[in-house]
Scaffold this active site. Structure first.
Site, PDB file in Angstrom:
ATOM      1  N   ASN A 130       0.845  -1.187   0.000  1.00 20.35           N
ATOM      2  CA  ASN A 130       0.000   0.000   0.000  1.00 20.35           C
ATOM      3  C   ASN A 130       0.884   1.241   0.000  1.00 20.35           C
ATOM      4  O   ASN A 130       2.037   1.189   0.435  1.00 20.35           O
ATOM      5  CB  ASN A 130      -0.887   0.011   1.252  1.00 20.35           C
ATOM      6  CG  ASN A 130      -1.837   1.200   1.274  1.00 20.35           C
ATOM      7  OD1 ASN A 130      -2.393   1.590   0.237  1.00 20.35           O
ATOM      8  ND2 ASN A 130      -2.034   1.809   2.448  1.00 20.35           N
ATOM      9  N   HIS A 167       0.781   5.169   1.459  1.00 18.73           N
ATOM     10  CA  HIS A 167       0.038   5.982   2.426  1.00 18.73           C
ATOM     11  C   HIS A 167       0.675   7.369   2.471  1.00 18.73           C
ATOM     12  O   HIS A 167       1.899   7.482   2.564  1.00 18.73           O
ATOM     13  CB  HIS A 167       0.092   5.317   3.808  1.00 18.73           C
ATOM     14  CG  HIS A 167      -0.660   6.087   4.843  1.00 18.73           C
ATOM     15  ND1 HIS A 167      -2.038   6.064   4.914  1.00 18.73           N
ATOM     16  CD2 HIS A 167      -0.239   6.915   5.831  1.00 18.73           C
ATOM     17  CE1 HIS A 167      -2.426   6.855   5.912  1.00 18.73           C
ATOM     18  NE2 HIS A 167      -1.356   7.375   6.479  1.00 18.73           N
ATOM     19  N   SER A 201       4.725   6.931   2.313  1.00 19.02           N
ATOM     20  CA  SER A 201       5.354   5.656   2.697  1.00 19.02           C
ATOM     21  C   SER A 201       4.733   4.514   1.905  1.00 19.02           C
ATOM     22  O   SER A 201       3.515   4.452   1.739  1.00 19.02           O
ATOM     23  CB  SER A 201       5.100   5.357   4.185  1.00 19.02           C
ATOM     24  OG  SER A 201       5.460   6.443   5.004  1.00 19.02           O
ATOM     25  N   ASP A 206      -2.342   0.433   8.300  1.00 16.29           N
ATOM     26  CA  ASP A 206      -1.133   1.239   8.042  1.00 16.29           C
ATOM     27  C   ASP A 206       0.023   0.910   8.990  1.00 16.29           C
ATOM     28  O   ASP A 206       0.825   1.787   9.340  1.00 16.29           O
ATOM     29  CB  ASP A 206      -1.457   2.752   8.136  1.00 16.29           C
ATOM     30  CG  ASP A 206      -2.495   3.178   7.106  1.00 16.29           C
ATOM     31  OD1 ASP A 206      -2.549   2.543   6.032  1.00 16.29           O
ATOM     32  OD2 ASP A 206      -3.258   4.133   7.379  1.00 16.29           O
TER      33      ASP A 206
HETATM   34  C1  GAR Z   1      -2.621   8.900  -2.742  1.00 13.00           C
HETATM   35  O1  GAR Z   1      -2.065  10.079  -2.261  1.00 13.00           O
HETATM   36  C2  GAR Z   1      -2.460   7.805  -1.715  1.00 13.00           C
HETATM   37  O2  GAR Z   1      -1.297   7.916  -0.946  1.00 13.00           O
HETATM   38  C3  GAR Z   1      -3.673   7.996  -0.858  1.00 13.00           C
HETATM   39  O3  GAR Z   1      -4.702   8.315  -1.755  1.00 13.00           O
HETATM   40  C4  GAR Z   1      -4.137   9.012  -2.868  1.00 13.00           C
HETATM   41  C5  GAR Z   1      -4.655   8.362  -4.133  1.00 13.00           C
HETATM   42  O4  GAR Z   1      -4.370   9.134  -5.246  1.00 13.00           O
HETATM   43  N1  GAR Z   1      -3.973   6.812  -0.109  1.00 13.00           N
HETATM   44  C6  GAR Z   1      -4.536   6.812   1.096  1.00 13.00           C
HETATM   45  O5  GAR Z   1      -4.869   7.824   1.681  1.00 13.00           O
HETATM   46  C7  GAR Z   1      -4.687   5.437   1.703  1.00 13.00           C
HETATM   47  N2  GAR Z   1      -5.036   5.532   3.077  1.00 13.00           N
HETATM   48  P1  GAR Z   1      -4.472   8.542  -6.706  1.00 13.00           P
HETATM   49  O6  GAR Z   1      -5.849   7.900  -6.854  1.00 13.00           O
HETATM   50  O7  GAR Z   1      -4.325   9.725  -7.615  1.00 13.00           O
HETATM   51  O8  GAR Z   1      -3.379   7.559  -6.888  1.00 13.00           O
END
Ligand code: GAR
Length: 321
Positions: A109, A111, A138, A147
């Site tokens: 994942n 985060h 991360s 997480d």
């Molecule tokens: C990313 O910034 C990722 O790190 C976050 O969602 C965004 C997705 O963007 N993930 C979380 O918050 C997971 N808990 P994307 O759809 O443009 O890749």
């Protein structure tokens, strides 16, 4: 198997990390390919891009389904696509324990925080409110606790004056797009990374009683026993003389066993130069399907073969209980 890892990417939104993973996979040599993009939201923008890129897609809204049933349907799609790893990229669902456990060590994942800081949601708002100098991102292994799995890679991103959660999120994403493809590539190809293999081997060799590491002709070697009376029971051989592979050298019971192993399983065992003549067998370590339990058993056997009697007697007694 020396082919590419097959990853399924799960998204809920824009899918910009998914796009970064896909485009990085198009630059050779990349050790993974994206075989499926799946989402819990049929409207997720990333699905259209994936389809346009010729990648199989799957979408199933979670509304009205239990968590377990929805996870099972996602997992079925992943298996149908023949994926061997699941890569979560903005997949905004908590996964059921059973699903996570079945993919342990094969699910990653990303985060948007410098874990272990700010698990969960609203990471950027919390980092700004705390007056932190940096936010970040991360990549971690997924475990049942949210997480909290092992962090594989991180990038810190400065918080600048006037930053809002949205402006910071946008900048953190630029870092994520660099980090995630690299971290996934490193992870799925760790089985052929000499530094990773040596770390794994070292941990297991030094877990045996009265052992130490001592270099021998430029290779890491592992000895049992005290000082000069100690003896080598294992060597790590990174592409040893006359061989293309990364290997562990351990003591076979004798030449008969050595020759039988090499004859029956030539992909796994070989007779090393020099050492082979003295009954050491080479075990190929850079195999994606390597069983570390087998490696541990070989290390133990070899340790036993050269360890002083006072130590092997103690082991014998311990094993009787
Ligand atoms: C990313 O910034 C990722 O790190 C976050 O969602 C965004 C997705 O963007 N993930 C979380 O918050 C997971 N808990 P994307 O759809 O443009 O890749």
């Amino acid at each position: 198997m020396t082919g590419k890892a097959r990853i399924a990417v799960l998204i809920s939104g824009a899918g910009t990390n998914m796009a970064a993973l896909v485009y990085a996979s198009r630059i050779a040599p990349c050790p993974y390919e994206v075989v499926l993009v799946a989402s819990n939201d049929p409207e997720a923008a990333g699905l259209k891009l994936a389809a346009a890129e010729g990648i199989a897609t799957f979408a199933l809204p979670h509304k009205g389904m239990t968590r377990e049933a929805h996870d099972a349907a996602m997992e079925a799609a992943v298996l149908k696509a023949g994926a061997d790893h699941i890569v979560l990229a903005g997949y905004m669902r908590i996964l059921s324990d059973g699903f996570v456990e079945r993919w342990e060590g094969r699910m990653l994942n990303i985060h948007p925080s410098l874990l272990p800081l700010y698990k969960g949601l609203d990471t950027h708002a919390r980092a700004i409110a705390a007056g932190d100098s940096h936010a970040g991102t991360s990549v971690h292994l997924v475990t049942p606790e949210l997480d909290a799995g092992e962090v594989l890679a991180q990038i810190a991103v400065p918080i600048v004056p006037g930053d809002t959660p949205a402006s910071l999120a946008e900048r953190v994403k630029l870092a994520e797009h660099q980090l995630y493809p690299r971290a996934v590539a490193d992870y799925v190809s760790r089985w052929r990374n000499p530094a990773w293999l040596l770390d794994q081997l070292r941990a297991r060799a030094l877990a045996l009683p009265e052992t130490c590491e001592q270099e021998s002709f430029g290779s890491a070697g592992f000895r049992v026993g005290e000082g000069k009376s100690g003896k080598y029971f294992a060597y790590f051989a990174d592409r040893p003389h006359g061989h293309e592979r990364i290997a562990l050298l351990v003591k076979a019971s004798g030449m008969d066993e050595l020759h039988a192993l090499v004859e029956d399983q030539p992909e796994t065992y070989f007779k090393p130069a020099f050492y082979g003549a003295r009954g050491w067998v080479g075990i190929v370590l850079d195999r994606p399907d390597l069983d570390w339990g087998d490696v541990e058993a070989w290390l133990q056997r070899s340790w036993r073969a050269v360890a002083p009697k006072r130590l092997t007697r103690l082991m014998d007694v311990a094993e009787e209980f």
